[in-house]
Design an enzyme around this catalytic site. Structure first.
Site, PDB file in Angstrom:
ATOM      1  NE  ARG A  32      -2.101   0.686   3.821  1.00 11.79           N
ATOM      2  CZ  ARG A  32      -3.207   0.922   4.495  1.00 11.79           C
ATOM      3  NH1 ARG A  32      -3.982  -0.072   4.849  1.00 11.79           N
ATOM      4  NH2 ARG A  32      -3.536   2.148   4.837  1.00 11.79           N
ATOM      5  CB  ALA A  35       4.601  -1.062  -0.255  1.00 12.75           C
ATOM      6  CG  HIS A  36       2.095   1.282  -4.364  1.00 18.26           C
ATOM      7  ND1 HIS A  36       1.527   0.379  -3.500  1.00 18.26           N
ATOM      8  CD2 HIS A  36       1.776   0.849  -5.613  1.00 18.26           C
ATOM      9  CE1 HIS A  36       0.878  -0.547  -4.190  1.00 18.26           C
ATOM     10  NE2 HIS A  36       1.013  -0.288  -5.477  1.00 18.26           N
ATOM     11  CE  LYS A  37       7.238   9.295   0.069  1.00 21.26           C
ATOM     12  NZ  LYS A  37       8.529   9.115   0.732  1.00 21.26           N
TER      13      LYS A  37
END
Lengths: 193, 288
Positions: A32, A35-37
């Site tokens: 989420r 993690a995506h960043k």
């Protein structure tokens, strides 16, 4: 009902259309906001093998650790996907992701990414935490648990017959776009605009 | 009665056992949708999940929300003991997996791991004249919190003026913008008037009302009814899949405003609408 098993080929992903109901079995990776960043800013390799022709699950689970140190999911429904809109297309491209499971749908940038990469957006029922938690049969491993905390870590896990609906496909189709356009018309009428 | 254990039980109930008024509303929504539609399937899944969570005593939703507690206490009572009990219960509930660790430092981005942090759990205190204590708990998910909105009237784009018609327009706009992202069907709390802070607070406090309970103010009761009907015409449906039920209920509250300001705050809560209360009288505790 279409049975999908990981790894998913590009050809299989491209064969799916908006409205298809699928039962997913295999390995998925929760990811989420943090993690995506990270995946965009640092493009880490540790997650690559789990995501190649694989599945990202927008989810921050409730996790139990038993006395032997084994993890299991107590509740694990979807989180709102739109927060990953700035990152999702690039993540799918970087890691050859074939499916993203979430709720609420995603925007035009992701829609374009799905077309380019050959991937789909799968919708699961948000809030159905206990029910989906039972479909997660095993937690294989976890990354970034200490740094990101339980909801934000990468949990690599095994699901069996996880029911989802294709709501965005690799042909530009999006149920979310269609519903938003239709409801906007009604809203405008109600507001006298 | 041990206060901290009673507080833990309140949390367990809130996260695992959806209140009857909400479950009934979901079941009615299921009955309204056509056979074989995605909307009916979604409601079927939701109903199954509600039963499973209650039976297994596991969280209805993995986002067990922010822990928000309102305490009404008699004269002479201490706030401190309720804060201590709430913190103990939140940490214990996290250990028992009733709650997910949901308190994150916004500067370091570090999750505290036990739902305790600066202003977490959120506690609101109110002294009253009764000789009993009322503790009300809301577990509010982040997805639904994100689709909340505050408008100031007039709003040129929406042609919304400073009257109840204008209020209606901005609520419709907020729910349209939310689509399925707050886990529709939602319950809508509206705060009309006040300053920016009290306006949002009023909108959120509405969630302690029971579904179907109308405002005692006839103008607001009419607004609630009209909005309930209008919002369900939008066709957004459960999870934004399309369908006849976009909201399960609408509550509105009002407070006096400054002549120059006219705020309308909209709080949205998901179908996993979790709030419980307990009344403590002497050594007796009753939960609802």
């Amino acid at each position: 009902m279409i049975k999908l098993t990981t790894p998913i080929s590009e050809e299989t992903a491209r064969s799916l259309k908006v409205g298809d109901e699928v039962l997913l079995t295999g390995t998925i990776v929760t990811a989420r906001d943090a993690a995506h960043k990270l995946m965009i800013e640092e493009r880490p390799d540790f997650i690559r093998e789990h995501l190649k022709d694989g599945v990202i699950y927008h989810c921050g689970p409730v996790v139990k650790k038993d006395e032997a140190g084994e993890y299991s999911f107590v509740a694990a429904g979807t989180t709102t996907s739109s927060r990953e809109e700035p990152y999702q297309a690039a993540v799918c491209e970087e890691y050859s992701v074939r499916a993203v499971i979430g709720k609420g749908g995603m925007g035009p940038k992701t829609a374009e990414g799905l077309q380019k990469v050959g991937a789909v957006y799968l919708h699961a029922v948000g809030g159905a935490g206990s029910l989906i938690g039972k479909m997660v049969k095993k937690v294989h491993t976890v990354y970034k648990l200490e740094e990101f905390g339980t909801p934000e870590a990468f949990w690599v896990c095994e699901v069996e017959d996880f029911p989802c609906v294709v709501t965005m496909d690799s042909h530009g189709g999006s149920l979310h776009k269609d519903i938003a356009a239709a409801s906007q018309k009604v809203a405008n009428d109600l507001m006298g605009l | 009665m041990e206060l901290k254990k009673a507080m833990l039980e309140l949390m367990r109930r809130a996260t695992t056992d959806l209140s009857k008024d909400v479950e009934d509303a979901v079941k009615q929504a299921y009955d309204r949708e056509g056979e074989g539609t995605p909307a009916k399937n979604v409601f079927g899944t939701i109903i199954e999940n509600i039963g499973l969570a209650r039976e297994a005593s596991t969280p209805i939703c993995q986002d067990t929300g922010s822990v928000i507690i309102y305490v009404d206490f008699p004269v002479g009572d201490s706030e401190k003991k309720y804060r201590e009990a709430a913190e103990w219960a939140a940490a214990e509930a996290t250990k028992l997996q009733y709650l997910r660790p949901n308190a994150v430092d916004p500067v370091t981005c570090k999750n505290s791991g036990n739902n305790i942090g600066t202003n977490a759990p959120y506690l609101h205190f109110h002294q009253w004249d009764k000789d009993e204590v009322r503790v009300r708990l809301m577990l509010k998910g982040g997805g639904s919190e994100n689709v909340g909105a505050q408008y100031k009237l007039p709003d040129t784009g929406l042609k919304a003026g400073r009257d109840l018609k204008g209020v209606k327009k901005v609520v419709i706009d907020a729910v349209q913008k939310a689509q399925g992202q707050g886990c529709a069907p939602g319950v809508i709390g509206i705060g009309i008037g006040g300053d920016r802070v009290t306006s949002f607070a009023l909108s959120k406090e509405q969630f302690f009302r029971k579904l179907g309970e109308q405002s005692t103010d006839p103008d607001l009761a009419a607004l609630e009814k009209e909005l309930y009907e209008d919002l369900n015409k939008l066709g957004i449906g459960p999870m934004g899949f399309g369908g006849k039920t976009t909201c399960l209920g609408v509550y509105a509250g009002k407070q006096h405003r400054h002549p120059a300001t006219f705020y309308v705050s909209i709080s949205y809560t998901c179908w996993a609408y979790r709030r419980k209360q307990m009344i403590i009288k002497g050594s007796e505790v009753t939960y609802d």
